[in-house]
Design a protein around this motif. Structure first.
Motif, PDB file in Angstrom:
ATOM      1  N   PRO A 117       0.804  -1.213   0.000  1.00 56.08           N
ATOM      2  CA  PRO A 117       0.000   0.000   0.000  1.00 56.08           C
ATOM      3  C   PRO A 117       0.842   1.270   0.000  1.00 56.08           C
ATOM      4  N   ALA A 118       1.945   1.276   0.725  1.00 51.76           N
ATOM      5  CA  ALA A 118       2.749   2.497   0.781  1.00 51.76           C
ATOM      6  C   ALA A 118       3.415   2.766  -0.558  1.00 51.76           C
ATOM      7  N   ALA A 119       3.858   1.701  -1.239  1.00 50.68           N
ATOM      8  CA  ALA A 119       4.456   1.891  -2.561  1.00 50.68           C
ATOM      9  C   ALA A 119       3.425   2.460  -3.521  1.00 50.68           C
ATOM     10  N   GLU A 120       2.193   1.978  -3.434  1.00 57.71           N
ATOM     11  CA  GLU A 120       1.149   2.500  -4.322  1.00 57.71           C
ATOM     12  C   GLU A 120       0.837   3.962  -4.015  1.00 57.71           C
ATOM     13  N   LEU A 121       0.880   4.299  -2.735  1.00 55.78           N
ATOM     14  CA  LEU A 121       0.621   5.698  -2.369  1.00 55.78           C
ATOM     15  C   LEU A 121       1.735   6.615  -2.851  1.00 55.78           C
ATOM     16  N   LEU A 122       2.984   6.161  -2.722  1.00 57.11           N
ATOM     17  CA  LEU A 122       4.107   6.991  -3.185  1.00 57.11           C
ATOM     18  C   LEU A 122       3.986   7.250  -4.676  1.00 57.11           C
ATOM     19  N   TYR A 123       3.563   6.216  -5.363  1.00 58.48           N
ATOM     20  CA  TYR A 123       3.399   6.281  -6.807  1.00 58.48           C
ATOM     21  C   TYR A 123       2.289   7.281  -7.167  1.00 58.48           C
ATOM     22  N   ALA A 124       1.158   7.200  -6.456  1.00 48.12           N
ATOM     23  CA  ALA A 124       0.060   8.145  -6.710  1.00 48.12           C
ATOM     24  C   ALA A 124       0.502   9.570  -6.371  1.00 48.12           C
ATOM     25  N   LEU A 125       1.250   9.680  -5.277  1.00 54.27           N
ATOM     26  CA  LEU A 125       1.688  10.984  -4.805  1.00 54.27           C
ATOM     27  C   LEU A 125       2.613  11.653  -5.815  1.00 54.27           C
ATOM     28  N   TYR A 126       3.467  10.843  -6.428  1.00 47.94           N
ATOM     29  CA  TYR A 126       4.382  11.401  -7.420  1.00 47.94           C
ATOM     30  C   TYR A 126       3.605  12.097  -8.535  1.00 47.94           C
ATOM     31  N   PHE A 127       2.554  11.430  -9.031  1.00 45.20           N
ATOM     32  CA  PHE A 127       1.803  12.030 -10.137  1.00 45.20           C
ATOM     33  C   PHE A 127       0.962  13.207  -9.668  1.00 45.20           C
ATOM     34  N   TYR A 128       0.607  13.185  -8.388  1.00 43.93           N
ATOM     35  CA  TYR A 128      -0.125  14.315  -7.830  1.00 43.93           C
ATOM     36  C   TYR A 128       0.789  15.532  -7.691  1.00 43.93           C
ATOM     37  N   LEU A 187      11.760   1.065  -3.747  1.00 43.51           N
ATOM     38  CA  LEU A 187      11.829   1.817  -2.496  1.00 43.51           C
ATOM     39  C   LEU A 187      11.245   0.996  -1.344  1.00 43.51           C
ATOM     40  N   GLN A 188      10.159   0.288  -1.626  1.00 43.20           N
ATOM     41  CA  GLN A 188       9.554  -0.522  -0.571  1.00 43.20           C
ATOM     42  C   GLN A 188      10.510  -1.626  -0.101  1.00 43.20           C
TER      43      GLN A 188
END
Lengths: 218, 218
Positions: A205-216, B29-30
């Motif tokens: 979940p954290a990797a997916e959030l970092l990924y979403a955050l990057y595009f945000y 990163l994870q």
């Protein structure tokens, strides 16, 4: 039953789907299953696209590859697509899984319908904490960890789900591998060493959030 | 800081990474973060490959693209790679997130370090159940749902995490969208309708299991 997308995108290697196609079909199946639970009978490729972030053209190509064509303004039959995709993925029927760890996370998993909706039956739950053994959890009862190998054999368990603390995850993994389990679903985030014929899926979940955050942020 | 992989695999569009590169960097990163927690100082591309199922050649290409080269028999410096990837992903620092739902799943999330390890601080937790409001959870206290919009503004919350029942998920989503939140992490599995500028990530453990099962069965 050839997958049309195979020509450009991969498709089948020998008599197998490629990882890309199998992954997309699994995602479609998840959306279709949820839409059915919501009482829906039909769905458009555009809607599937919105829920999966997969391009609608790609979706139509994947589905037309096995003879399913959505009607303009009407969409696809949800029941028909679910049956066809499960046939192609060869995952019809019930599959028994075992859950390890009956703490907060294990309880949340055992009480969720997320696995049952897709034909996975949580047939056994184990914990090393004697105070948890014998307690009801989901549709079963927490068993003593010492019984895990017998239960895996007797119940034909093919997936082990780890909801144990990271420090305990490798030891449980080793026991699962010894018992012949080839698929491990790892909620612990621990890095697990397994033989080459065993597949580990670690939730991220954290990797997916970092990924979403990057595009945000960009 | 060009990404070498970009030439063949995507890389950057304008001044952004492509989705493929950003997704892979997030996965590296994870693994790196977990390896550091395990007390490791160095890691090889082969090890990262085993934990992510991403090809080791692809990993070396991605990392060499921003000037990181592993030494044969020694590997990469974990601290160095973590700092570089967070810089490239522009996700250094702390990011505040709000959690909705203080049931079993919400408690498991709030008590896990999975988000904190990657710089996400669970700054607020909300529930509609009055008996849960005021109870401690993780490092905070469950707040009344009615306060969510003020808290989102005051605490600069950029991600909403949904651990609510599927039937409640769309209503919470609508309120998050109204409050300006652009990233929603959906543990509920409900299908959510959002405007085009909002990103929803829905967890899909069952879809991942079906996918693993397919390759196991064939």
């Amino acid at each position: 039953m050839a997958i049309g997308a195979g020509i450009e995108q991969g498709g089948r290697v020998g008599d197998r789907l490629t990882v890309g196609v199998a992954a997309r079909l699994s995602r479609y199946l998840q959306v279709l299953t949820q839409a059915k639970k919501d009482g829906r009978e039909r769905i458009s490729s555009q809607e599937i696209s919105e829920y999966t972030n997969i391009n609608a053209t790609q979706i139509r190509r994947d589905l037309s590859g096995f003879g399913k064509f959505g009607k303009r303004g009407v969409g696809y039959s949800i029941d028909g697509l679910i049956a066809e995709i499960r046939k192609i993925l060869r995952t019809q029927g019930q599959h028994n899984i075992a859950l390890f760890g009956a703490g907060r996370l294990g309880q949340a998993i055992a009480n969720s319908t997320v696995f049952a909706d897709h034909g996975f039956n949580i047939a056994a739950v184990f914990d090393v904490d004697a105070s948890k053994v014998g307690q009801p959890i989901g549709k079963t009862v927490v068993g003593p960890y010492a019984d895990m190998k017998d239960a895996i054999r007797e119940k034909n368990i093919i997936v082990g789900v780890l909801a144990v603390p990271p420090a305990a995850a490798q030891a449980v993994t080793n026991d699962l591998v010894d018992a012949g389990v080839k698929i491990i679903f790892n909620y612990s985030e621990a890095l697990l060493n397994v033989p080459a014929d065993v597949t580990v899926h670690t939730t991220n979940p954290a990797a997916e959030l970092l990924y979403a955050l990057y595009f945000y942020l960009t």
